[in-house]
Design a protein around this motif. Structure first.
Motif, PDB file in Angstrom:
ATOM      1  N   LYS A  35      32.371  35.702  31.658  1.00 17.75           N
ATOM      2  CA  LYS A  35      32.147  35.900  31.207  1.00 17.75           C
ATOM      3  C   LYS A  35      33.556  37.080  30.081  1.00 17.75           C
ATOM      4  O   LYS A  35      34.549  37.829  30.550  1.00 17.75           O
ATOM      5  N   ILE A  36      33.423  36.578  28.444  1.00 18.46           N
ATOM      6  CA  ILE A  36      34.589  37.386  27.849  1.00 18.46           C
ATOM      7  C   ILE A  36      33.894  38.550  27.028  1.00 18.46           C
ATOM      8  O   ILE A  36      32.885  37.984  26.576  1.00 18.46           O
ATOM      9  N   HIS A  37      34.305  39.453  27.474  1.00 13.52           N
ATOM     10  CA  HIS A  37      34.063  40.348  26.806  1.00 13.52           C
ATOM     11  C   HIS A  37      35.409  40.852  25.393  1.00 13.52           C
ATOM     12  O   HIS A  37      36.731  41.255  25.764  1.00 13.52           O
ATOM     13  N   VAL A  38      34.477  40.847  24.383  1.00 10.68           N
ATOM     14  CA  VAL A  38      36.461  40.691  22.984  1.00 10.68           C
ATOM     15  C   VAL A  38      35.601  42.077  22.954  1.00 10.68           C
ATOM     16  O   VAL A  38      35.060  42.576  22.250  1.00 10.68           O
ATOM     17  N   ARG A  39      37.333  42.227  22.731  1.00  7.50           N
ATOM     18  CA  ARG A  39      37.703  43.481  21.846  1.00  7.50           C
ATOM     19  C   ARG A  39      37.737  43.723  20.572  1.00  7.50           C
ATOM     20  O   ARG A  39      38.169  42.420  19.921  1.00  7.50           O
ATOM     21  N   GLU A  40      37.172  44.695  20.206  1.00 12.04           N
ATOM     22  CA  GLU A  40      37.095  44.959  18.768  1.00 12.04           C
ATOM     23  C   GLU A  40      38.357  45.262  18.905  1.00 12.04           C
ATOM     24  O   GLU A  40      38.990  46.171  18.330  1.00 12.04           O
ATOM     25  N   GLY A 143      28.809  49.219  24.291  1.00 10.13           N
ATOM     26  CA  GLY A 143      30.139  50.198  23.872  1.00 10.13           C
ATOM     27  C   GLY A 143      31.374  49.436  24.550  1.00 10.13           C
ATOM     28  O   GLY A 143      30.901  48.047  24.280  1.00 10.13           O
ATOM     29  N   ASN A 144      31.966  49.884  24.104  1.00 14.00           N
ATOM     30  CA  ASN A 144      33.598  48.732  24.081  1.00 14.00           C
ATOM     31  C   ASN A 144      33.821  47.620  24.867  1.00 14.00           C
ATOM     32  O   ASN A 144      32.837  47.139  25.973  1.00 14.00           O
ATOM     33  N   HIS A 145      34.460  46.943  25.046  1.00 13.84           N
ATOM     34  CA  HIS A 145      34.883  45.597  26.190  1.00 13.84           C
ATOM     35  C   HIS A 145      34.974  45.661  27.588  1.00 13.84           C
ATOM     36  O   HIS A 145      34.454  45.213  28.424  1.00 13.84           O
ATOM     37  N   ALA A 149      32.805  45.436  30.189  1.00 13.90           N
ATOM     38  CA  ALA A 149      32.850  44.800  31.615  1.00 13.90           C
ATOM     39  C   ALA A 149      32.780  45.495  33.297  1.00 13.90           C
ATOM     40  O   ALA A 149      31.972  45.264  33.799  1.00 13.90           O
ATOM     41  N   ALA A 150      32.417  47.144  32.766  1.00 15.88           N
ATOM     42  CA  ALA A 150      32.262  47.703  33.700  1.00 15.88           C
ATOM     43  C   ALA A 150      30.960  47.598  34.040  1.00 15.88           C
ATOM     44  O   ALA A 150      30.321  47.962  35.545  1.00 15.88           O
ATOM     45  N   LEU A 151      29.872  47.526  33.108  1.00 17.78           N
ATOM     46  CA  LEU A 151      28.588  47.898  33.609  1.00 17.78           C
ATOM     47  C   LEU A 151      28.627  46.713  33.731  1.00 17.78           C
ATOM     48  O   LEU A 151      27.924  46.482  34.837  1.00 17.78           O
ATOM     49  N   ASP A 152      29.115  44.990  33.771  1.00 18.02           N
ATOM     50  CA  ASP A 152      28.433  43.601  34.664  1.00 18.02           C
ATOM     51  C   ASP A 152      29.129  43.991  36.123  1.00 18.02           C
ATOM     52  O   ASP A 152      28.018  43.418  36.539  1.00 18.02           O
ATOM     53  N   LYS A 153      30.117  44.722  35.862  1.00 18.13           N
ATOM     54  CA  LYS A 153      30.046  45.218  37.709  1.00 18.13           C
ATOM     55  C   LYS A 153      29.583  46.232  38.206  1.00 18.13           C
ATOM     56  O   LYS A 153      29.659  46.038  39.390  1.00 18.13           O
ATOM     57  N   LEU A 278      46.931  41.604  23.536  1.00 18.69           N
ATOM     58  CA  LEU A 278      45.932  41.943  22.639  1.00 18.69           C
ATOM     59  C   LEU A 278      45.251  40.905  22.062  1.00 18.69           C
ATOM     60  O   LEU A 278      44.580  40.217  21.531  1.00 18.69           O
ATOM     61  N   CYS A 279      46.027  39.545  21.600  1.00 19.27           N
ATOM     62  CA  CYS A 279      46.017  38.485  20.872  1.00 19.27           C
ATOM     63  C   CYS A 279      44.367  37.505  21.558  1.00 19.27           C
ATOM     64  O   CYS A 279      43.862  37.013  21.644  1.00 19.27           O
ATOM     65  N   VAL A 280      45.186  37.752  23.711  1.00 20.59           N
ATOM     66  CA  VAL A 280      44.222  37.226  24.534  1.00 20.59           C
ATOM     67  C   VAL A 280      42.653  38.220  23.599  1.00 20.59           C
ATOM     68  O   VAL A 280      41.070  37.583  23.862  1.00 20.59           O
ATOM     69  N   ASP A 281      42.382  39.537  24.487  1.00 19.37           N
ATOM     70  CA  ASP A 281      41.120  40.055  23.946  1.00 19.37           C
ATOM     71  C   ASP A 281      40.471  40.258  22.805  1.00 19.37           C
ATOM     72  O   ASP A 281      39.617  40.808  22.823  1.00 19.37           O
ATOM     73  N   VAL A 282      41.231  39.763  21.972  1.00 18.69           N
ATOM     74  CA  VAL A 282      40.460  40.044  20.729  1.00 18.69           C
ATOM     75  C   VAL A 282      40.001  38.422  20.193  1.00 18.69           C
ATOM     76  O   VAL A 282      38.720  38.395  19.226  1.00 18.69           O
TER      77      VAL A 282
END
Length: 485
Positions: A35-40, A143-145, A149-153, A278-282
């Motif tokens: 799953k992609i967790h997009v950074r704000e 919360g943030n990305h 991600a931590a919540l998924d795991k 960052l360009c990948v995270d967002v």
């Protein structure tokens, strides 16, 4: 000598410290299940996207609540087969106008694509707008990305269950609002919302609302970027509209490579790309724009804002990633403002707009259909009169009650007259089936022919007492046949 695991890890990195000419880019393809967790991200283009998406969603929900002359201003009335657009009423036979309108919108999109690429997808596409709304709800709850991600795991707990339940409940509520918003273009909006949220709607009304709510929930909540990657046809054929002058989100390879990590103010021989990722995270579709132009890119500009933020921190010039063209990256001048593609799309757009204007100018507010009595061709009345019977189907295509005058004319037999009343009143949008009897003198029959052409006309007039036409062009006519014995 490095071990095999170290070698494998280093080979998976897309950057090296060798010259650009020797570098072989390696594109990392994430597993589909990830799953992609997009950074704000904040910045100029993200503010533009937020404003445009907010305006799009607001217009979508507000338009059905606008009234015009006591009626919903925009309404596709499927039951009555009418489309109301303020003072304009379209019927099924007028829907070629909508066809021209959709084709004009398509060519306008193609024309913009020639100059700005897939900018529609990033700033005005409903898929993007609703996806970002769902992501915003998700970020507010979970919360943030990093937290998401931590919540998924994390294993299931009371806290995780509460967050997921709240998120999905809000998703469902917004999906239900979206379903109501869509169906409100086909049913009166005020009654629809009340009926749905009080569970008093009819079966089919509720079924359609929940169908579109489910589609919204699955699309914006679960599929997200999968729609852009696999379902959207525009992403597949957009490249045929590009040329060397098309401005798309692009990475300046000459300036950025070879990329590498460094400290601020550190002197290095590396390129300006600090490999912060960052360009990948967002990126909402999870791509790396540094690997070149990719059909998955929706030109939302998130990577541009993220990279400019990093460049500012390191004291480098902005726009390492920017909206630019292939020629600009190569330092070449723009070849032509109006390319053949742009001229072709502009010409097609002008043709579609011309067809819309022509159709609107020729749009009649009256519909007439003349049907002869097929059981009896004629009736002989007295020694010198012959009568023919007709059924006139007259539709008032306006949104106001109107009065019409019926007339008949024949060049060969001027004495043909209508025996029945020639003035009728019709309610808004109503079709009147009106029987008409036309009489002619046998002595005025021309030649031995058994039939002749006559023309019925229906003209809107001011009132029963005032037979003056409302507008000279507000008239419709149709030919038929008059039979003699």
């Amino acid at each position: 000598m490095p071990n095999s695991s170290t070698h494998a890890a280093s080979s998976a990195q897309p950057n090296t410290h060798v010259g650009t000419s020797q570098r072989i880019p390696v594109v990392e393809i994430a597993p589909v299940s990830n799953k992609i967790h997009v950074r704000e991200q904040k910045g100029l283009f993200q503010r533009l996207r937020q404003y445009s998406n907010s305006c799009l969603i607001a217009i979508f929900f507000i338009l059905p609540f606008i009234n015009y002359q006591g009626r919903q201003a925009i309404l596709f009335d499927v039951t009555e087969q009418q489309f109301f657009f303020f003072n304009l009423t379209l019927w099924p036979q007028d829907f070629t106008l909508l066809a021209w309108l959709f084709m004009a919108a398509a060519f306008a999109l193609f024309f913009v694509t020639v100059y700005w690429g897939r900018v529609w997808c990033g700033f005005l596409c409903p898929q993007t707008a609703w996806t970002f709304i769902y992501m915003w709800i998700e970020a507010k709850i979970e919360g943030n990305h990093h937290h998401r991600a931590a919540l998924d795991k994390a294993p299931w707990s009371l806290s995780k269950f509460r967050k997921r339940l709240t998120k999905h409940a809000l998703w469902i509520v917004f999906a239900l609002l979206t379903g109501c918003g869509f169906i409100s273009y086909f049913m009166p909006a005020r009654e629809l919302y009340i009926d749905i949220f009080t569970a008093s709607s009819g079966f089919w009304t509720g079924a359609w609302v929940w169908f579109f709510a489910l589609c919204t929930y699955l699309n914006a909540g679960w599929m997200r970027e999968m729609m852009c990657l696999h379902c959207c046809p525009y992403s597949r054929f957009q490249a045929v509209m590009f040329d060397a002058n098309t401005k798309t989100v692009s990475y300046d390879t000459e300036r950025g490579e070879s990329r590498g990590l460094r400290k601020r103010a550190e002197k290095t021989e590396l390129g300006d790309c600090v490999d912060c990722n960052l360009c990948v995270d967002v990126c909402p579709t999870g791509i790396d724009i540094r690997n070149g132009l990719q059909y998955e890119c929706i030109n939302c500009g998130a990577c541009v804002d993220a990279c400019n933020q990093t460049m500012e921190k390191f004291g480098y010039a902005p726009n390492l990633i920017s909206f630019t063209s292939e020629n600009a990256l190569k330092g070449q001048p723009q070849t032509s403002v109006f390319s053949l593609k742009a001229l072709g799309y502009a010409s097609a757009l002008l043709i579609m707009i011309s067809l819309i204007i022509i159709d609107l100018s020729q749009l009649s507010h009256i519909q007439l259909n003349v049907i002869r009595d097929r059981q009896t061709l004629y009736r002989e009345v007295g020694a010198d009169r012959v009568e023919n019977s007709y059924q006139l189907k007259i539709r008032n295509k306006t949104q106001q009650a109107a009065v019409y005058q019926i007339a008949v004319r024949s060049d060969k037999t001027p004495s043909l007259t209508i025996v029945t009343d020639t003035v009728v009143q019709i309610k808004p949008g109503e079709q009147l089936d009106y029987p008409v009897t036309v009489s002619g003198r046998r002595s005025e029959r021309v030649g031995r022919t058994s039939q002749q052409t006559l023309q019925f006309s229906v003209t809107q007039i001011n009132s029963v007492a005032n037979l003056t036409p409302v507008e000279p062009e507000n008239q419709v006519a149709q030919q038929s046949r008059f039979f003699w014995p």
